[in-house]
Design an enzyme around this catalytic site. Sequence first.
Site: not given
Ligand code: FPP
Length: 277
Positions: A37, A85
């Site tokens: 996250d 998501n």
């Molecule tokens: C949370 O960050 C993360 C995600 C929604 C997706 C995780 C994705 C990755 C680590 C990159 C892609 C993965 C692979 C395997 C290619 P957020 O966007 O919710 O962060 P925030 O809470 O700060 O907005």
Amino acid sequence: MYSAGTLRIDELTAEERAVYATLKPGCLPEHVAIIMDGNGRWAGNRSLKRFLGHQQGANSVQLVTETASRIGLPWLTLYAFSLENNLRRPRAEVNFLMRLLKTYLESNLQRMMDNNVRMRYIGRIHELPPEVQEKMRWAEQATARNTGTTLTLALNYGGRSELVDAFRSLAVEMKQKHISPERISEEDIHRHLYTAHMPDPDLLIRTSGEMRISNYLLWQIAYTEIFVTERYWPDFRGLHLLEAIADFQRRERRYGGLGEDCGEVEEDESRIKIAAS
Ligand code: FPP
């Protein structure tokens, strides 16, 4: 306890080696799960677009996986894309994440092979775009014979929907085999989960400081130790995985009982005997 791959400690960085040296070999986790996250906040703090945070996050996925493979961690399960998501993020971001996943698999396959990593997935994969599913199958098949860390990506995954899927398939089995409801056991439910082939996580790490489970592995984390770090996922590295494992080793796992040891006391006693003889 360890069964995956050979240790490649010499490939750890000096900092990683220093933390690894403090770990008790008999008490290493078998399965680490991570809620990745903070990609958006990482980007926001740098006045960058959110997608750059995801791109850096993909880099962390690779680096953390490689450290896991060097210490012979058998199972690493990463929450890469939740059902929520998929439903609640803007289409442009979802599309970007799908393209990122495809590119990630293409460009990191060789590194997975070099690190003896086997790739698997959990979630409602059939709902992802067909070209993404195709790339996922390609990477899974190419790495199927690897014997080191199994990297499982949870994609279009939700813990509650996993339970719904498990109960549906268990109901079908019960009907076919004329099994009565009183005979259902925890083991039966386990057999129908996406994770039937793996042990439950010993350690769950969540980055970016939120104290939530976010619908991740709800059944499987019944006795899992939870480690939350303020660090955003794009800044998370193998060193931080090792620090989380060191913290995990300071916990006493009791499973509702009186606790367990991991061979330390026995080892100490044998040393005392040797010293006394
Ligand atoms: C949370 O960050 C993360 C995600 C929604 C997706 C995780 C994705 C990755 C680590 C990159 C892609 C993965 C692979 C395997 C290619 P957020 O966007 O919710 O962060 P925030 O809470 O700060 O907005």
